[in-house]
Write an enzyme that holds these catalytic residues in place. Sequence first.
Site, PDB file in Angstrom:
ATOM      1  N   SER A  29       0.835  -1.200   0.000  1.00  0.00           N
ATOM      2  CA  SER A  29       0.000   0.000   0.000  1.00  0.00           C
ATOM      3  C   SER A  29       0.881   1.265   0.000  1.00  0.00           C
ATOM      4  CB  SER A  29      -0.950  -0.060   1.201  1.00  0.00           C
ATOM      5  OG  SER A  29      -1.999   0.842   1.051  1.00  0.00           O
ATOM      6  N   ASP A  49      -8.587  -3.795  -5.697  1.00  0.00           N
ATOM      7  CA  ASP A  49      -8.560  -4.712  -4.549  1.00  0.00           C
ATOM      8  C   ASP A  49      -9.419  -4.202  -3.394  1.00  0.00           C
ATOM      9  OD1 ASP A  49      -7.099  -2.650  -3.433  1.00  0.00           O
ATOM     10  OD2 ASP A  49      -5.244  -3.787  -3.194  1.00  0.00           O
ATOM     11  N   HIS A  86      -7.356  -5.912  -0.531  1.00  0.00           N
ATOM     12  CA  HIS A  86      -6.203  -5.142  -0.039  1.00  0.00           C
ATOM     13  C   HIS A  86      -5.617  -5.736   1.242  1.00  0.00           C
ATOM     14  CE1 HIS A  86      -3.753  -1.595  -0.518  1.00  0.00           C
ATOM     15  NE2 HIS A  86      -3.928  -1.268   0.743  1.00  0.00           N
TER      16      HIS A  86
END
Length: 320
Positions: free
Chosen positions: A117, A264, A286
């Site tokens: 991320s 995601d 995610h």
Amino acid sequence: MQPKWMRWAGACALACAITLPIGAQSSSTPTGGLTHGYTQTRYPVVLVHGLFGFDNIGPLEYFYGIPAALRQDGASVHVAQVSAANSTEVRGEQLLRQIKLILATTGAKKVNLMGHSHGAPTARYVASVRPDLVASVTSIGGVHKGAPLADEILKSFPPGTPHNVVVAGLASVAAGVLGVVSGGPILAQNALAAAHSLSTEGSLKFNQAHPWGVPVSACGEGAYKVRGVAYYSWSGAQPVTNLLDINDLRLAISAKAFNGAPNDGQVSTCSSRLGRVIRDNYKMNHLDEVNHVIGLVSWLETNPVTVFRQHANRLKNAGM
Ligand code: CA
């Protein structure tokens, strides 16, 4: 214009949960029956967490069960702790200081960075300013061309307005609490700076200063190796994967912000692409990408821990 409920859902999603639900460390890790040395990379692996992330809180890990699975067959693994919420540059400078310490204590010349991320552009920052210290940067669900939720937050709570001050202040306090309970040094938190860095405008500005590995086309691949640093990426493209994981509901809502583009639940497939794209459509959301929550991931997909192990083997075979 999105309905207000969707904007609030988006704000909550970014503020509460790129973040991770937490679970105890996995007692077993998939080995795939492989032999010792499978993950024995030449250079230490450094894992870099995302927004509202942490290294570990006691036995609770952000990269759930992943460090042990990599160490099991030979990798030297270090888990960085940078500000839970701050700009990419501030987080990058913090990461650089930790890398220098890792190199000093291990005697290694370089590191292999793996960032999830916001951890991915954070790793890119270090590779940009000190390419001599970095063998590879691997992006997992990384934000390289912005996240619509960050755009939405900045639009819904414009900087300088009272709402923005309150929301940014609360988010910064929450990030600070995370930092304190996860131990380690007290790090500066600035949720507004994080939102700017993760926005489309902020990401593109960052890419101008630190372009290495970023695809020049809208959704292509980037340079596989530039200035001596190898770049890789992978990501999931399935927001809902395991109904036992309560976060899937939230990710199903936040996925609507992408207007049908593959994502995601937090990051679009195209935004996640960096360097050599190993795969961008795992049946992972995610959180699944870092094996959360407590390993509640798709039963129809390669386990995320295995994907990390395979990648360590890839780096090893490439002499890194
Ligand atoms: Ca999950």
